[in-house]
Motif scaffolding. Sequence first.
Motif, short mmCIF file in Angstrom:
data_model
loop_
_atom_site.label_atom_id
_atom_site.label_comp_id
_atom_site.label_asym_id
_atom_site.label_seq_id
_atom_site.Cartn_x
_atom_site.Cartn_y
_atom_site.Cartn_z
N LEU A 60 1.02 -1.36 0.00
CA LEU A 60 -0.01 -0.16 -0.06
C LEU A 60 0.90 1.18 0.04
N ASP A 61 0.52 2.24 -0.97
CA ASP A 61 1.37 3.45 -1.09
C ASP A 61 0.66 4.50 -0.57
N GLU A 62 -0.62 4.73 -1.16
CA GLU A 62 -1.42 5.67 -0.56
C GLU A 62 -2.97 5.30 -0.52
N SER A 63 -3.67 5.69 0.33
CA SER A 63 -4.98 5.28 0.72
C SER A 63 -6.04 6.70 0.72
N GLY A 64 -7.16 6.48 0.23
CA GLY A 64 -8.37 7.44 0.07
C GLY A 64 -9.56 7.04 0.48
N ASP A 65 -10.56 7.72 0.34
CA ASP A 65 -11.94 7.18 0.83
C ASP A 65 -12.38 6.12 -0.02
N GLN A 67 -10.22 5.13 -3.07
CA GLN A 67 -9.29 4.34 -3.92
C GLN A 67 -8.10 4.41 -3.06
N GLU A 68 -7.19 3.18 -3.24
CA GLU A 68 -6.03 2.74 -2.93
C GLU A 68 -5.14 2.44 -4.14
N THR A 69 -3.68 2.87 -3.64
CA THR A 69 -2.53 3.09 -4.57
C THR A 69 -1.64 1.90 -4.03
N TYR A 70 -1.36 1.13 -5.02
CA TYR A 70 -0.28 -0.13 -4.52
C TYR A 70 1.15 0.10 -5.17
N ILE A 71 2.11 -0.27 -4.73
CA ILE A 71 3.26 -0.36 -5.57
C ILE A 71 3.67 -1.91 -5.52
N VAL A 72 3.87 -2.28 -6.71
CA VAL A 72 4.02 -3.71 -7.11
C VAL A 72 5.42 -4.16 -7.21
N SER A 73 6.02 -5.16 -6.70
CA SER A 73 7.23 -5.59 -6.76
C SER A 73 7.59 -6.84 -6.70
N GLY A 74 8.65 -7.39 -6.77
CA GLY A 74 9.01 -8.92 -6.68
C GLY A 74 10.45 -8.90 -6.89
N VAL A 82 12.71 -6.01 -7.41
CA VAL A 82 12.41 -5.32 -8.71
C VAL A 82 11.01 -4.55 -8.42
N THR A 83 10.81 -3.28 -8.87
CA THR A 83 9.77 -2.71 -8.77
C THR A 83 9.16 -2.08 -10.06
N ILE A 84 7.93 -2.47 -10.09
CA ILE A 84 7.29 -2.05 -11.49
C ILE A 84 6.67 -0.44 -11.37
N ASN A 85 7.16 0.29 -12.53
CA ASN A 85 6.82 1.73 -12.65
C ASN A 85 5.66 2.13 -12.21
N ASP A 86 4.78 1.16 -13.05
CA ASP A 86 3.15 1.62 -12.85
C ASP A 86 2.66 1.15 -11.53
N ARG A 87 1.82 2.38 -10.78
CA ARG A 87 1.10 2.06 -9.89
C ARG A 87 -0.22 1.15 -10.03
N LEU A 88 -0.51 0.39 -9.19
CA LEU A 88 -1.76 -0.25 -9.06
C LEU A 88 -2.85 0.36 -8.27
N TYR A 89 -4.02 0.58 -9.08
CA TYR A 89 -5.09 1.27 -8.06
C TYR A 89 -6.38 0.18 -7.97
N VAL A 90 -6.55 0.17 -6.78
CA VAL A 90 -8.08 -0.66 -6.20
C VAL A 90 -9.00 0.58 -5.90
N SER A 91 -10.09 0.77 -6.82
CA SER A 91 -10.99 2.00 -6.18
C SER A 91 -12.46 1.35 -6.01
N PHE A 92 -13.20 1.93 -5.35
CA PHE A 92 -14.48 1.92 -5.28
C PHE A 92 -15.42 2.97 -5.64
N PRO A 93 -15.95 2.67 -7.07
CA PRO A 93 -16.84 3.90 -7.54
C PRO A 93 -17.87 4.41 -6.92
N ASN A 94 -18.33 5.58 -7.06
CA ASN A 94 -19.62 6.06 -6.14
C ASN A 94 -20.61 5.10 -6.67
N GLY A 95 -21.43 4.50 -5.48
CA GLY A 95 -22.65 3.82 -5.67
C GLY A 95 -22.15 2.37 -5.99
N SER A 96 -21.20 2.01 -5.75
CA SER A 96 -20.63 0.73 -5.96
C SER A 96 -19.99 0.09 -4.73
N ASP A 97 -19.90 -1.11 -4.49
CA ASP A 97 -19.26 -1.92 -2.99
C ASP A 97 -18.50 -2.75 -4.04
#
Length: 208
Positions: A60-65, A67-74, A82-97
């Motif tokens: 976990l890199d950043e957390s909001g109401d 959306q959460e942002t993650y740094i992917v590595s291995g 090794v860290t992937i440049n692109d962040r991975l986002y997990v979000s909960f759009p308004n009105g959706s669980d």
Amino acid sequence: MLQQFLEAVRSQDSKKLTDIMRSTSPDYENDYIHVDESVMEQFLKMLSVEMDPGTIQAALDESGDRQETYIVSGTKGSGGPVTINDRLYVSFPNGSDDPWLDWSYIRYLPYAEALAGEYIRLIQAGDAEQLARFSVVDDIGLTTASAKELITNYATHFDHMNQTELVYKGNFQFEVRDASEKSHTFRIIYGDGLMGIDDTFAPAMTTM
């Protein structure tokens, strides 16, 4: 959901990955972007150049109401992280669980090898007109004259351009090399549903 995704990558389960991407990404769900097992198999193949899929993790890199942002590595072999440049986002759009997963890396990487391969094939063929058409992205590309210059630049650098091989180096970068160990690297650029090529051998692009 994120842990299910990571486990699918670790086990290199292309079917499970396909199901997860279709169920957690609105673009895949609406067929805006094609995804099937062959696409996910290609993703896993390309990913394995950068890291061992079994080692993938997301921190976990950043957390909001909503959306959460993650740094992917291995890790790769006995090397360091090794860290992937692109962040991975997990979000909960308004009105959706139901969570949505958005990761540009998995969205574009499966198509990078085919794009790079066709680019080099056109250069090897000396087909400036087709190369110019191929280069156009969002109304910006090479003129036929510029494409000819690009072909000449490769021919000047490599003694036998038709005998070169294309190797993926990771991070959307491809290396062209020949038996004499001459090499040249270019990269795939991407965003907003578009993909193109950034190559120092290429003249400046122009508006079509």
